[in-house]
Write an enzyme that holds these catalytic residues in place. Structure first.
Site, PDB file in Angstrom:
ATOM      1  N   ASP A  57       3.618   0.833  -1.788  1.00  0.00           N
ATOM      2  CA  ASP A  57       2.664  -0.275  -1.603  1.00  0.00           C
ATOM      3  C   ASP A  57       1.322   0.291  -1.127  1.00  0.00           C
ATOM      4  OD1 ASP A  57       1.288  -2.686  -0.524  1.00  0.00           O
ATOM      5  OD2 ASP A  57       3.215  -3.630  -0.959  1.00  0.00           O
ATOM      6  N   SER A  97      -0.239  -7.950  -2.871  1.00  0.00           N
ATOM      7  CA  SER A  97       1.082  -7.456  -3.272  1.00  0.00           C
ATOM      8  C   SER A  97       1.890  -8.527  -3.989  1.00  0.00           C
ATOM      9  CB  SER A  97       1.860  -6.968  -2.051  1.00  0.00           C
ATOM     10  OG  SER A  97       1.221  -5.861  -1.481  1.00  0.00           O
ATOM     11  N   THR A 150       6.491  -7.862  -1.596  1.00  0.00           N
ATOM     12  CA  THR A 150       6.983  -7.014  -2.691  1.00  0.00           C
ATOM     13  C   THR A 150       8.475  -7.197  -2.965  1.00  0.00           C
ATOM     14  OG1 THR A 150       5.209  -5.457  -2.237  1.00  0.00           O
ATOM     15  CG2 THR A 150       7.011  -4.656  -3.613  1.00  0.00           C
ATOM     16  N   GLU A 271      10.841  -0.002  -2.078  1.00  0.00           N
ATOM     17  CA  GLU A 271       9.426  -0.057  -1.696  1.00  0.00           C
ATOM     18  C   GLU A 271       9.130   0.802  -0.463  1.00  0.00           C
ATOM     19  OE1 GLU A 271       5.849  -3.195  -0.536  1.00  0.00           O
ATOM     20  OE2 GLU A 271       7.829  -3.471   0.337  1.00  0.00           O
ATOM     21  N   ASP A 276       0.719   0.950   2.626  1.00  0.00           N
ATOM     22  CA  ASP A 276      -0.340  -0.074   2.597  1.00  0.00           C
ATOM     23  C   ASP A 276      -0.882  -0.369   3.990  1.00  0.00           C
ATOM     24  OD1 ASP A 276      -1.711  -2.377   1.170  1.00  0.00           O
ATOM     25  OD2 ASP A 276      -0.557  -3.473   2.674  1.00  0.00           O
ATOM     26  N   HIS A 280      -4.686  -0.122   5.454  1.00  0.00           N
ATOM     27  CA  HIS A 280      -5.444  -1.187   6.132  1.00  0.00           C
ATOM     28  C   HIS A 280      -6.004  -0.692   7.465  1.00  0.00           C
ATOM     29  CE1 HIS A 280      -4.775  -4.715   3.586  1.00  0.00           C
ATOM     30  NE2 HIS A 280      -3.525  -4.333   3.429  1.00  0.00           N
ATOM     31  N   ASP A 318       1.498  -1.131  -6.273  1.00  0.00           N
ATOM     32  CA  ASP A 318       1.046  -2.475  -6.656  1.00  0.00           C
ATOM     33  C   ASP A 318      -0.478  -2.568  -6.660  1.00  0.00           C
ATOM     34  OD1 ASP A 318       1.028  -2.114  -3.910  1.00  0.00           O
ATOM     35  OD2 ASP A 318       2.064  -3.991  -3.460  1.00  0.00           O
ATOM     36  N   HIS A 319      -1.119  -1.679  -5.881  1.00  0.00           N
ATOM     37  CA  HIS A 319      -2.577  -1.613  -5.785  1.00  0.00           C
ATOM     38  C   HIS A 319      -2.902  -0.453  -4.865  1.00  0.00           C
ATOM     39  CE1 HIS A 319      -1.903  -3.187  -1.815  1.00  0.00           C
ATOM     40  NE2 HIS A 319      -1.198  -4.171  -2.352  1.00  0.00           N
TER      41      HIS A 319
END
Ligand SMILES: [Zn+2]
Length: 382
Positions: A57, A97, A150, A271, A276, A280, A318-319
């Site tokens: 993620d 997500s 997710t 996952e 992720d 952040h 996912d990004h």
């Protein structure tokens, strides 16, 4: 040291072009003449018996590069096929997500925040639901609450990813055979048991009717051999990788042991959730720690796939998150020496997609996340 944003962007564009060129040279173009399926993506004849879809993620190309620098080499380098994947949502070029996960799980775009439903709220059938219909075993493994976006998109349908108690109900009602992660509090009533459900439902006792449910590290280690198991090891999210008593690798290995007992094959989603969160936070040390933790789980999946010979392993994201850029590193001291975060949210650049095994040659070049979803559904339905 500071760098202008335009210089950062130029570096990123150069990196992506180099990646795309590498993908094209390594075979992405070789399959364009193969027969096409619905949606137009060419697929070769091979169909995998088992699929392990591994989602880092928020994991962009720079995250992988930084982990490669620190580790010397990665298990991800064992996947010889793939390319790049575009990730935009229906209502926004910048995805979350839930929308990108929905695309991978169903083959359809939706709006940010929505869990395997159309922008109008109609349920979209997921690859796990297709797999169950075909008699395959299925599993979800994550380093966050199992109700988080997710993992949720593969089995639940909800207008909002924030509706964790409803998502938990749908997960408990599902036929998914392996559920490993956190989030026990969403399955338990507010009264007495540390839960937060207002409907007084004890979903874990309902789940125990069909599978053993572990709530601690000791119970996870003692899970009996069988064809299904759940482990919700934390009330909400597990801690960061260095503090987790059960690693993503442990969970991935155990999930594959359980699911591979099914002669019909299996579909497993794994996952690396907190790559992720480190993005952040613009926390490079945590970001590399989580990417390496995820990479070790990739190694476990690859060990099985290389031995089994009938398993497709896919590693993607996912990004991107953090707008993370790597300008320089020392291979000698295995340290990133110059890097920068461009934002504290997701970014919209295309992400890596790697593949190994039968069906892997159908995943290459620059593809959209909906094409990945449609291809996965096509594979499990064959
Ligand atoms: Zn995020």
């Amino acid at each position: 040291m500071t760098h202008s944003k335009s210089a950062s962007r130029a570096t990123l564009v150069a990196t992506l072009l180099a990646l795309a060129l590498t993908a094209a040279l390594s075979g992405g173009c070789a399959h364009r003449t193969a027969p096409t399926v619905e949606g137009g993506w060419p697929l070769p004849g091979e169909t995998p018996k088992n699929i392990v879809l591994m989602i880092g993620d928020g994991m962009g190309a720079a995250h992988v590069t930084a982990a490669m620098v620190e580790a010397g080499s990665l298990n991800m380098e064992r996947l010889p096929l793939g390319g790049l994947m575009s990730t935009h949502a229906e209502n926004s070029f910048l995805t979350d997500s839930a929308a990108s996960g929905t695309a991978m799980a169903t083959g359809h775009k939706t709006n940010n925040g929505m869990v395997s439903v159309t922008p109008d709220g109609a349920p979209l059938r997921t690859v796990i639901e297709h797999a169950e219909e075909k008699g395959l075993s299925t599993g979800l493994v994550a380093t966050c609450s199992i109700t988080h976006a997710t993992p949720a998109v593969f089995v639940a349908h909800a207008r909002s990813r924030d509706n964790h108690t409803e998502i938990a109900r749908q997960i408990a009602d599902s036929e998914v055979d392996v559920l490993f992660g956190g989030g026990a509090m969403y399955f338990l009533p507010r009264t007495g048991s540390g839960g937060i459900r207002d409907d007084a439902a004890d979903l874990l006792s309902a789940m125990r009717a069909r599978m053993p449910v572990a709530l601690t590290t000791e119970e996870f280690a003692a899970l009996p051999d069988g064809d299904a198991a759940a482990a919700l090891l934390y009330p909400e999210h597990p801690p960061r990788a260095s503090q987790r008593s059960v690693s993503l690798t442990d969970m991935t290995k155990r999930a594959i042991e359980i699911l591979s007992r099914d002669d019909d094959g299996f579909f497993l989603m794994v996952e690396g959730s907190q790559i992720d969160w480190a993005g952040h936070e613009n926390d490079q040390e945590w970001l590399i720690e989580e990417t390496l933790d995820f990479d070790r789980a990739v190694g476990a999946a690859m060990d099985f796939a290389e031995m089994d010979g009938e398993t497709l392993v896919i590693v993607t994201a996912d990004h991107e998150c953090g707008g993370y850029l790597l300008f320089d590193a020392s291979l000698e001291s295995r340290k990133v020496t110059w890097s920068e975060f461009g934002c504290d949210t997701h970014s919209a650049t295309i992400v890596p997609l790697l593949a190994y095994g039968p069906g892997g040659a159908g995943l290459g070049g620059i593809m959209d996340n909906t094409t990945l979803g449609r291809t996965l559904i096509d594979y499990v339905r064959r």
